[in-house]
Design an enzyme around this catalytic site. Sequence first.
Site, PDB file in Angstrom:
ATOM      1  N   ASP A   1       0.835  -1.208   0.000  1.00  0.00           N
ATOM      2  CA  ASP A   1       0.000   0.000   0.000  1.00  0.00           C
ATOM      3  C   ASP A   1       0.872   1.261   0.000  1.00  0.00           C
ATOM      4  OD1 ASP A   1       0.916  -0.145   2.575  1.00  0.00           O
ATOM      5  OD2 ASP A   1      -1.043  -0.064   3.549  1.00  0.00           O
TER       6      ASP A   1
ATOM      7  N   ASP B   1      10.146  -3.241   7.733  1.00  0.00           N
ATOM      8  CA  ASP B   1       9.681  -3.341   6.345  1.00  0.00           C
ATOM      9  C   ASP B   1      10.827  -3.322   5.335  1.00  0.00           C
ATOM     10  OD1 ASP B   1       6.868  -3.408   6.936  1.00  0.00           O
ATOM     11  OD2 ASP B   1       7.063  -1.322   7.537  1.00  0.00           O
TER      12      ASP B   1
ATOM     13  N   HIS C   1      11.155   2.513   5.571  1.00  0.00           N
ATOM     14  CA  HIS C   1      11.117   1.178   4.956  1.00  0.00           C
ATOM     15  C   HIS C   1      12.468   0.804   4.348  1.00  0.00           C
ATOM     16  CE1 HIS C   1       6.424   1.003   4.494  1.00  0.00           C
ATOM     17  NE2 HIS C   1       6.818   1.208   5.734  1.00  0.00           N
TER      18      HIS C   1
ATOM     19  N   CYS D   1       6.647   5.782  11.529  1.00  0.00           N
ATOM     20  CA  CYS D   1       6.393   4.411  11.107  1.00  0.00           C
ATOM     21  C   CYS D   1       6.732   3.547  12.320  1.00  0.00           C
ATOM     22  CB  CYS D   1       7.316   4.061   9.941  1.00  0.00           C
ATOM     23  SG  CYS D   1       7.001   2.454   9.210  1.00  0.00           S
ATOM     24  N   HIS D   2       6.193   2.312  12.384  1.00  0.00           N
ATOM     25  CA  HIS D   2       6.535   1.533  13.578  1.00  0.00           C
ATOM     26  C   HIS D   2       7.464   0.346  13.282  1.00  0.00           C
ATOM     27  CE1 HIS D   2       2.162   0.230  12.691  1.00  0.00           C
ATOM     28  NE2 HIS D   2       2.994  -0.377  11.895  1.00  0.00           N
TER      29      HIS D   2
ATOM     30  N   ASN E   1       0.979   6.585   4.240  1.00  0.00           N
ATOM     31  CA  ASN E   1       2.067   6.310   3.296  1.00  0.00           C
ATOM     32  C   ASN E   1       1.792   6.967   1.950  1.00  0.00           C
ATOM     33  OD1 ASN E   1       3.852   4.780   4.842  1.00  0.00           O
ATOM     34  ND2 ASN E   1       2.483   3.004   4.725  1.00  0.00           N
TER      35      ASN E   1
HETATM   36  P1  NAD Z   1      -8.081   2.544   5.349  1.00  0.00           P
HETATM   37  O1  NAD Z   1      -8.587   2.734   3.963  1.00  0.00           O
HETATM   38  O2  NAD Z   1      -8.612   1.424   6.167  1.00  0.00           O
HETATM   39  O3  NAD Z   1      -8.336   3.888   6.186  1.00  0.00           O
HETATM   40  C1  NAD Z   1      -8.055   5.134   5.661  1.00  0.00           C
HETATM   41  C2  NAD Z   1      -9.174   6.098   6.004  1.00  0.00           C
HETATM   42  O4  NAD Z   1      -8.949   7.287   5.243  1.00  0.00           O
HETATM   43  C3  NAD Z   1     -10.590   5.611   5.642  1.00  0.00           C
HETATM   44  O5  NAD Z   1     -11.442   5.693   6.771  1.00  0.00           O
HETATM   45  C4  NAD Z   1     -11.036   6.571   4.548  1.00  0.00           C
HETATM   46  O6  NAD Z   1     -12.433   6.840   4.561  1.00  0.00           O
HETATM   47  C5  NAD Z   1     -10.217   7.792   4.882  1.00  0.00           C
HETATM   48  N1  NAD Z   1     -10.102   8.755   3.790  1.00  0.00           N
HETATM   49  C6  NAD Z   1     -10.024   8.533   2.460  1.00  0.00           C
HETATM   50  N2  NAD Z   1      -9.959   9.697   1.802  1.00  0.00           N
HETATM   51  C7  NAD Z   1      -9.991  10.683   2.730  1.00  0.00           C
HETATM   52  C8  NAD Z   1      -9.931  12.092   2.676  1.00  0.00           C
HETATM   53  N3  NAD Z   1      -9.849  12.751   1.507  1.00  0.00           N
HETATM   54  N4  NAD Z   1      -9.983  12.783   3.844  1.00  0.00           N
HETATM   55  C9  NAD Z   1     -10.087  12.148   5.031  1.00  0.00           C
HETATM   56  N5  NAD Z   1     -10.138  10.810   5.137  1.00  0.00           N
HETATM   57  C10 NAD Z   1     -10.089  10.086   4.003  1.00  0.00           C
HETATM   58  O7  NAD Z   1      -6.500   2.474   5.240  1.00  0.00           O
HETATM   59  P2  NAD Z   1      -5.431   1.896   6.300  1.00  0.00           P
HETATM   60  O8  NAD Z   1      -5.121   0.502   5.945  1.00  0.00           O
HETATM   61  O9  NAD Z   1      -5.861   2.225   7.674  1.00  0.00           O
HETATM   62  O10 NAD Z   1      -4.170   2.779   5.910  1.00  0.00           O
HETATM   63  C11 NAD Z   1      -4.175   4.201   6.049  1.00  0.00           C
HETATM   64  C12 NAD Z   1      -2.813   4.751   5.695  1.00  0.00           C
HETATM   65  O11 NAD Z   1      -1.882   4.455   6.755  1.00  0.00           O
HETATM   66  C13 NAD Z   1      -2.199   4.132   4.451  1.00  0.00           C
HETATM   67  O12 NAD Z   1      -1.517   5.125   3.724  1.00  0.00           O
HETATM   68  C14 NAD Z   1      -1.235   3.099   4.987  1.00  0.00           C
HETATM   69  O13 NAD Z   1      -0.213   2.805   4.074  1.00  0.00           O
HETATM   70  C15 NAD Z   1      -0.728   3.833   6.197  1.00  0.00           C
HETATM   71  N6  NAD Z   1      -0.074   3.017   7.229  1.00  0.00           N
HETATM   72  C16 NAD Z   1       0.973   3.594   7.865  1.00  0.00           C
HETATM   73  C17 NAD Z   1       1.630   2.896   8.861  1.00  0.00           C
HETATM   74  C18 NAD Z   1       2.788   3.582   9.568  1.00  0.00           C
HETATM   75  O14 NAD Z   1       3.357   3.021  10.500  1.00  0.00           O
HETATM   76  N7  NAD Z   1       3.178   4.784   9.166  1.00  0.00           N
HETATM   77  C19 NAD Z   1       1.225   1.606   9.223  1.00  0.00           C
HETATM   78  C20 NAD Z   1       0.118   1.054   8.565  1.00  0.00           C
HETATM   79  C21 NAD Z   1      -0.542   1.776   7.569  1.00  0.00           C
END
Ligand code: NAD
Length: 472
Positions: A119, A261, A203, A174-175, A153
Site C-alpha cells: 500500500d 519493512d 522502509h 512508522c513503527h 504512506n
Molecule cells: P483505510 O482505507 O482502512 O483507512 C483510511 C481512512 O482514510 C478511511 O477511513 C477513509 O475513509 C479515509 N479517507 C479517504 N480519503 C480521505 C480524505 N480525503 N480525507 C479524510 N479521510 C479520508 O486504510 P489503512 O489501511 O488504515 O491505511 C491508512 C494509511 O496508513 C495508508 O496510507 C497506509 O499505508 C498507512 N499506514 C501507515 C503505517 C505507519 O506506520 N506509518 C502503518 C500502517 C498503515
Amino acid sequence: MSAVNISIIGAGSAVFSLRLVSDLCKTSGLHGSRVTLMDIDEGRLAAVQILASKLAEEMSSSLQFSKTVELEEAIEGSDFVINSALVGGHSFLERVRSIGEKYGYCRGIDTQEFNMVSDYYTLTNWNQLSYFLKIAEMMEKHAPNAWLLQAANPVFEGTTLIRRHSKIKMIGFCHGHYDVLEVAEALGVNKAELDWQVAGVNHGIWLNRFRRNGEDLYPLFEDYASSYECNKFKPSNPFNVQMSPAALDMYSFYGLVPIGDTVRNSGWKYHYDQQTLEKWYGSPWGSPDSEPGWKWYREQLGEVTGATLALAKAIEQFPDVSLEKLITEGSKGLSSDFTREADQLYDKDSMSGEQHIPFIDAIANGNSARLVVNTLNEGVIEGIDDDVAVEVPAIVDKDGIHVEEIDPVLPERVIQWYLRPRILRMEWALEAFMEKNPDLVVEILLKDPRTKSFEQARAVVQEIFDSEGWSE
Ligand code: NAD
C-alpha cells in the site's frame, strides 16, 4: 500538564484511531485534550467516535471528541494534526494494481525495486500526494503553529515532499523499527540491556548499532546466521519476516541487518515470483506483498472494519454494555496479532507502540521520549542530501527534535547499493508528480525488469492515468 487540540485526518481507520485514543487515555499529561475526528466516510467516522468516547469513559480519561467531514474544520485551531488518510482507499490501490497486472507487471507498477510494500504507492497515487500538500497548505492558513504528524504512506516521499514545499512543522512516523526487539529476542538478548540504533529512509532502515554494555552484538548475530537453516523458517503470519532467509541474505550482502519493512523492500532476487517469495519469506504466504499474503491482510482489515461497525452499533443500542468485554470476546476469532492488540487497548502499562502520542506528550509537556522519526537529513547521514527525509532515532522534548549522531556510520555498501538507488526513485516519483507528467513514469518503468518493450510501459501508464479520476 497541557490539554491540547489534536485532529486525526482519516480517523475512520479504526485500529489506528483506537490505538491513539488508548495511548491518550494512558498519558495523564494530555488528559482534558480535545480530539477532532475527520473522515469522508460518515459511517466509519460515527463508529469511531462512539468507540473512542466509550473507551475514554471506561478508562476514566477526560477527553472530548468531535467529528467532522470537513478538512478545514478539523485543522482550524489544532495544535497537532495526525494524517492517516488513504485517499481512494484500498480499492483504488487494487484497481491500479490490476491494470498493471494486465500488462505483465505482477503486483502492479508501483511495486518497484526497494519499494515492494503493497500500500506504498509512489508512482500513481498522485491523489494521496496532493492531499498531503493540501493538508500542509491548510495548516499554514488555519493552524500555522501546529505540528503535522504523518502516518499515511508513502511516508518517505510524503515527508520529503511536504518539508520541501511547506514551512509547517512536520514529522513522519512508522513503527517498523520495533523489529529490532525481534532480532534481540531471537538471539536471546535481554531487550532492557540493548543499546541500538537504526538509520536509513522509511522502509529502508539498517541496524547500525547493536550493543550490550559496550559489547558489539554483531558477532552473536553472525553465529546465529552461520547455523541458520533456511528451510526450517515458518512464519506465524505474512508479516513475520524479520528473521526470514531474505533478512539473513540481505545481511550477508549489505553487512548490516535490515529492520522491519526493509526486509520486504528488497530487490527482485527475492520477489520474482511466488515460488521465489516463499523460498525467501517462508510458506505459505511468501511475505505480505505476495498475492496470498496481501489477501490475508485485506481479509483481516475487512474483519476488523466490520467488527468496528458492529461494536459501535451495539454500544449505541446498549450504552451501558462494557466495550472492554465486547472487544476481548470479539477478537478471539481473529489472528493472534489482533487479539494481542485488543488486549493492549485497556492495559494501562502498555502503550500501542505508535509514536504519535508520546511525541505530543514530549512537545506539549516536556516528557522527553526516544523516538524513531522521519525528518530532513540535514547532515545526519553522510552521503545523503540534506533535503531528503531520513528515518533516525531522536530525543524529543519541549524544545523539539534532537536527532542522535549516527554511530557507527552506515557502510558504503548500504549507502551506495540501497539508499542512493531508493532515493533516486523517490526523486523521480516526486518529479513526475510535481510536473504531473506520466511520461516520466513510463521512463521509470523502462528500468523495470518486467518491461519487455516501450509500448508495454507506455500502454500501462496511459491506461492507469486515463482510467482514474485524478483530482489535479
Ligand atoms: P483505510 O482505507 O482502512 O483507512 C483510511 C481512512 O482514510 C478511511 O477511513 C477513509 O475513509 C479515509 N479517507 C479517504 N480519503 C480521505 C480524505 N480525503 N480525507 C479524510 N479521510 C479520508 O486504510 P489503512 O489501511 O488504515 O491505511 C491508512 C494509511 O496508513 C495508508 O496510507 C497506509 O499505508 C498507512 N499506514 C501507515 C503505517 C505507519 O506506520 N506509518 C502503518 C500502517 C498503515
